[in-house]
Design a protein around this motif. Structure first.
Motif, PDB file in Angstrom:
ATOM      1  N   VAL A 126       0.865  -1.172   0.000  1.00 52.21           N
ATOM      2  CA  VAL A 126       0.000   0.000   0.000  1.00 52.21           C
ATOM      3  C   VAL A 126       0.905   1.227   0.000  1.00 52.21           C
ATOM      4  CG1 VAL A 126      -1.831   1.264   1.180  1.00 52.21           C
ATOM      5  CG2 VAL A 126      -1.775  -1.240   1.285  1.00 52.21           C
ATOM      6  N   LEU A 127       0.705   2.120  -0.957  1.00 55.37           N
ATOM      7  CA  LEU A 127       1.605   3.264  -1.067  1.00 55.37           C
ATOM      8  C   LEU A 127       0.840   4.517  -1.451  1.00 55.37           C
ATOM      9  CD1 LEU A 127       2.302   3.809  -4.409  1.00 55.37           C
ATOM     10  CD2 LEU A 127       3.186   1.510  -4.053  1.00 55.37           C
ATOM     11  N   ASP A 128       1.442   5.649  -1.114  1.00 54.75           N
ATOM     12  CA  ASP A 128       0.916   6.956  -1.497  1.00 54.75           C
ATOM     13  C   ASP A 128       1.726   7.423  -2.706  1.00 54.75           C
ATOM     14  OD1 ASP A 128       0.294   9.640  -1.841  1.00 54.75           O
ATOM     15  OD2 ASP A 128       0.091  10.032   0.300  1.00 54.75           O
ATOM     16  N   PRO A 129       1.138   7.405  -3.891  1.00 51.66           N
ATOM     17  CA  PRO A 129       1.936   7.737  -5.078  1.00 51.66           C
ATOM     18  C   PRO A 129       2.313   9.206  -5.158  1.00 51.66           C
ATOM     19  CG  PRO A 129      -0.358   7.494  -5.678  1.00 51.66           C
ATOM     20  CD  PRO A 129      -0.253   7.104  -4.232  1.00 51.66           C
ATOM     21  N   THR A 153      -9.077   1.836   6.412  1.00 49.02           N
ATOM     22  CA  THR A 153      -8.029   2.601   7.085  1.00 49.02           C
ATOM     23  C   THR A 153      -6.631   2.112   6.737  1.00 49.02           C
ATOM     24  OG1 THR A 153      -8.438   1.156   8.979  1.00 49.02           O
ATOM     25  CG2 THR A 153      -9.435   3.347   9.027  1.00 49.02           C
ATOM     26  N   LEU A 154      -6.541   1.050   5.937  1.00 51.81           N
ATOM     27  CA  LEU A 154      -5.312   0.557   5.314  1.00 51.81           C
ATOM     28  C   LEU A 154      -4.376  -0.213   6.245  1.00 51.81           C
ATOM     29  CD1 LEU A 154      -4.369   3.694   3.143  1.00 51.81           C
ATOM     30  CD2 LEU A 154      -5.852   1.775   2.536  1.00 51.81           C
ATOM     31  N   GLU A 155      -4.641  -0.268   7.534  1.00 51.85           N
ATOM     32  CA  GLU A 155      -3.682  -0.894   8.449  1.00 51.85           C
ATOM     33  C   GLU A 155      -3.998  -2.355   8.740  1.00 51.85           C
ATOM     34  OE1 GLU A 155      -6.851  -0.493  11.444  1.00 51.85           O
ATOM     35  OE2 GLU A 155      -6.309   0.437   9.546  1.00 51.85           O
ATOM     36  N   ALA A 156      -5.103  -2.869   8.184  1.00 56.48           N
ATOM     37  CA  ALA A 156      -5.477  -4.264   8.417  1.00 56.48           C
ATOM     38  C   ALA A 156      -6.116  -4.827   7.157  1.00 56.48           C
ATOM     39  CB  ALA A 156      -6.443  -4.383   9.600  1.00 56.48           C
ATOM     40  N   SER A 157      -6.127  -6.149   7.072  1.00 55.69           N
ATOM     41  CA  SER A 157      -6.742  -6.803   5.918  1.00 55.69           C
ATOM     42  C   SER A 157      -7.427  -8.080   6.376  1.00 55.69           C
ATOM     43  CB  SER A 157      -5.686  -7.141   4.853  1.00 55.69           C
ATOM     44  OG  SER A 157      -4.770  -8.115   5.353  1.00 55.69           O
ATOM     45  N   ALA A 158      -8.433  -8.474   5.617  1.00 57.16           N
ATOM     46  CA  ALA A 158      -9.110  -9.753   5.845  1.00 57.16           C
ATOM     47  C   ALA A 158      -8.710 -10.699   4.729  1.00 57.16           C
ATOM     48  CB  ALA A 158     -10.622  -9.563   5.879  1.00 57.16           C
ATOM     49  N   GLY A 208     -12.760   0.634   9.983  1.00 60.73           N
ATOM     50  CA  GLY A 208     -11.875  -0.520   9.958  1.00 60.73           C
ATOM     51  C   GLY A 208     -11.767  -1.277  11.264  1.00 60.73           C
ATOM     52  N   SER A 209     -12.599  -0.953  12.250  1.00 62.86           N
ATOM     53  CA  SER A 209     -12.494  -1.613  13.557  1.00 62.86           C
ATOM     54  C   SER A 209     -13.282  -2.921  13.615  1.00 62.86           C
ATOM     55  CB  SER A 209     -12.998  -0.679  14.665  1.00 62.86           C
ATOM     56  OG  SER A 209     -14.388  -0.424  14.518  1.00 62.86           O
TER      57      SER A 209
END
Length: 723
Positions: A126-129, A153-158, A208-209
């Motif tokens: 995941v990046l900010d171009p 929120t980008l900090e977790a994934s399922a 994202g919680s």
């Protein structure tokens, strides 16, 4: 006459491409079958800006090894945002993939739509171009991972692996959410055969919680054996396929709370045989909304549930229809109004937008009229304005509008008659519009939603400019009811001679959720019929009653007796063909796939005096052996409608086959099971009738990829040999 009305009238009249003779003066050859086959590597097709989409309120696209960013209204509209070399260096893969022809595939992610998700060399990045900074990295288990779904929120994934759900973080932490997943207990995947607008099974809360997910118990559904023959000994794959009138799976919705580590299930109650669709989180993440449809599919209850306890909170409203109901869209919450949402429904006979409060109070119908809202694009003006596409200009067109949430101030944003596929920027200030029509090759445009002014970003060349191509005509005839307009597409042979008579092929589908006649490049044709026109055939397609984008009454005429009114409308199309002096009425064929395969076979059996040759691909031959969700919607159950199912069981009419009918089926088809055409062939053997047959081993419901050229070759040879 108003301009909009004039445009609509012009679209309704028969229209055609410039005459073939004008093109042929410069053309040197006709396209080959491969060049006309959809999906073929050598297919002639219009081009677009590669991967064009929004990055917040800027747009991005791939230009070879560069990612280009454009800012609407800026003095310097476009610039290189990131190169492939910079990307590889950023993710630490500078020595890998540096020979790629194009910038790596990506997905725009995050609540602000400002980040990119790129999967490369066993990891998800995941990046900010804009800042060229790497935000998070997730390891990829390539052998076990089936689904990767990033939190907003980008900090977790399922992740789905080994039939269970895992939640991972960028720090490498992993929590196993479910433990008892199996082939019969499915977690986090689409359910209900992907019907009712369902496209996945994982649903992150806005912050994202929490993670909501589908749990589908299909142990009560008898397994159906799919046999793979590409091993030394054939292997079996069990498909849990509920057929009409048989037990269906039981679905519930779980909610995993990352803070507590606990999972609760929504108390959706009895009966267990129902459909839980269009799951939507409330903006604050405390409530989950579900459109619940009964098994009979004639009643929908929109309900809310507590995400903390799982208990039902209220039923907001109920929709009923004496034939069937089919919710397709989630709730669209209005920005800055967390207690108001937009609901899309065919309640008044056409698909329209309504405004509700979360207490279930109707605040008003926003769009009205005898047209269909096709897609909700988003909000503008901080939520005061809606953006959508519809058929208001014509059933064969798609155009974009803006309208106030109170239903006032409607403005047409894409007035060019044709086919507009639009997406809205994060703020809704602009649309990216991909436009084409029968007369216009594809182009990409930037459209202001405030003024409607557009800017062309890209214009495709005509890929067939130097080829001899057929003339395409759009027009209308009346349905069998004598009053409903039906749209048709007619393709004349190249080098057309009006004094000659030509063999003619009717290409048919005519079932729900499909519209074949479209005001776009090639008029919606996928290519094979264009090739047949170069071989001296007339090709004809008509969207009869039962097909898509014309409203409830137009579609529901098929209820409980599939094929009856559809065939009647197709025969009105045949009457039209017979009125044309260049159609050889002794040489009429028919071809279709899936529902179109059912229609093809039905037409061959019912009207042997008309159709000399037919090709039926992936055909439904017995609706009692089709899946329950789709089959029961349009036919009710076999127990409730025995005469309807008997009338549509084509194997019972195998004795009526007179012409040459080619059946085609993929051997691992999970949609229309191979059993359908096998049983029809068995019935023909017993009835002493003689279909032809072709299978495609290890292909599913259609033949895709390089093998599709072979498929089109088989169909072409069959018509050439027998029509």
């Amino acid at each position: 006459m108003k301009l909009r009305s004039l445009v609509a009238l012009l679209v309704m009249l028969p229209t055609a491409l410039p005459s073939a003779s004008a093109q042929e003066r410069e053309a040197t050859r006709t396209p080959t079958l491969a060049e006309y086959t959809s999906g073929s590597p050598s297919q002639l097709r219009p081009t677009s800006l590669r991967a064009l989409q929004w990055l917040g309120d800027d747009y991005i696209y791939i230009q070879e090894r560069n990612l280009i960013l454009g800012t609407p209204g800026a003095k310097k509209a476009e610039r290189t945002l990131l190169t492939q070399d910079e990307l590889l260096a950023l993710i630490g893969e500078g020595t890998k993939g540096n020979t790629a022809k194009y910038f790596s595939p990506f997905q725009v992610v995050g609540r602000d739509q400002r980040h990119l998700l790129i999967t490369f060399s066993g990891k998800h990045y995941v990046l900010d171009p804009r800042t060229k900074q790497l935000t998070t990295t997730f390891e990829q288990d390539t052998k076990r991972e089936k689904t990767f779904d990033l939190a907003p929120t980008l900090e977790a994934s399922a992740i789905i692996k080994d039939h269970n759900i895992y939640v991972t973080t960028s720090r490498g932490e992993e929590v196993q959410v479910t433990t008892d997943g199996s082939p019969t207990l499915v977690y986090g995947s689409s359910v209900h055969q992907n019907e009712f607008g369902i496209h996945g099974g994982l649903f992150w809360s806005p912050d994202g919680s929490q993670l909501a997910f589908y749990r589908m118990d299909q142990s009560m559904v008898a397994p159906y054996p799919i046999v793979h023959t590409n091993t030394r000994k054939a292997t079996r794959q069990d498909l849990y396929y509920p057929m009409a009138g048989m037990p269906i799976h039981h679905v519930t919705v779980g909610v995993y709370n990352r803070a507590t580590g606990k999972t609760i299930y929504l108390n959706t109650g009895l009966p267990k045989e129902k459909y839980l669709t269009n799951i939507t989180w409330s903006p604050e993440g405390k409530t989950i909304y579900i459109a619940e449809v009964n098994r009979q599919q004639n009643r929908m209850e929109l309900k809310s549930y507590s995400a903390e306890t799982g208990e039902p909170l209220q039923t907001l409203f109920v929709e009923e229809n004496e034939k069937y109901i089919e919710p397709q869209h989630p709730l669209y919450f209005i920005p800055n109004r967390p207690n108001e949402f937009i609901w899309q429904t065919r309640r008044d006979g056409f698909s329209h937008l309504y405004r509700y409060t979360t207490s279930g109070k109707l605040l008003g119908q926003i769009t009205k009229g005898d047209f269909e809202v096709i897609s909700f694009l988003g909000f503008a003006d901080g939520g005061k304005t809606l953006l959508y596409t519809s058929t208001e200009q014509s059933p064969i067109n798609r155009v974009a509008y803006r309208i106030s949430i109170d239903g006032k101030g409607k403005k047409l944003l894409t007035p060019q008659p044709g086919w507009h596929i639009a997406s809205a920027s994060k703020s809704g200030k602009y649309l990216l519009d991909t436009f084409e029509s029968l007369h216009d090759v594809r182009e990409n445009r930037l459209v202001s939603t405030a003024t409607g002014r557009d800017q062309r970003l890209y214009q495709s060349d005509n890929p067939e400019a130097s080829y001899i191509t057929p003339e395409i005509i759009l027009g209308t005839i009346k349905a069998d009811d004598g009053k409903t307009d039906l749209h048709y597409r007619l393709i004349k042979p190249t080098n057309f001679d009006p004094t000659k008579k030509y063999p003619t092929i009717v290409y048919v589908y005519n079932g729900p959720h499909a519209q074949l006649v479209q005001n776009r490049f090639h008029a919606g044709s996928l290519g094979w019929d264009l090739y047949m026109a170069t071989q001296g055939y007339v090709l004809f397609t008509i969207d009869g009653r039962g097909s898509d984008a014309r409203g409830t009454a137009f579609e529901q005429v098929i209820h409980r007796h599939l094929g009856l009114h559809e065939m009647a409308d197709q025969m009105r199309g045949v009457d039209f063909l017979k009125s044309l002096p260049y159609v050889d009425t002794n040489r009429i064929g028919v071809y279709g796939w899936s529902y179109g395969g059912f229609m093809t076979t039905n037409l061959m059996l019912t009207h042997p005096e008309t159709f000399k040759v037919g090709v039926a691909g992936g055909a439904v031959m017995d609706w009692s052996r089709y899946e329950a969700m789709y089959g029961e919607r349009y036919m009710d159950t076999p127990q409730e409608n025995p005469e309807g199912y008997k009338a549509t069981n084509l194997a019972l009419r195998a004795k009526d086959l007179r012409g040459r009918l080619l059946l085609i089926h993929g051997t691992i088809d999970p949609v229309v099971l191979w059993q359908h055409t096998q049983l029809f062939v068995e019935a023909c053997v017993k009835a002493d009738t003689y279909p032809d047959y072709m299978i495609y081993p290890e292909h599913e419901h259609n033949v895709r990829g390089a093998d599709r050229v072979h498929l089109n070759g088989v169909i072409t040879r069959f018509f050439k040999d027998h029509l």
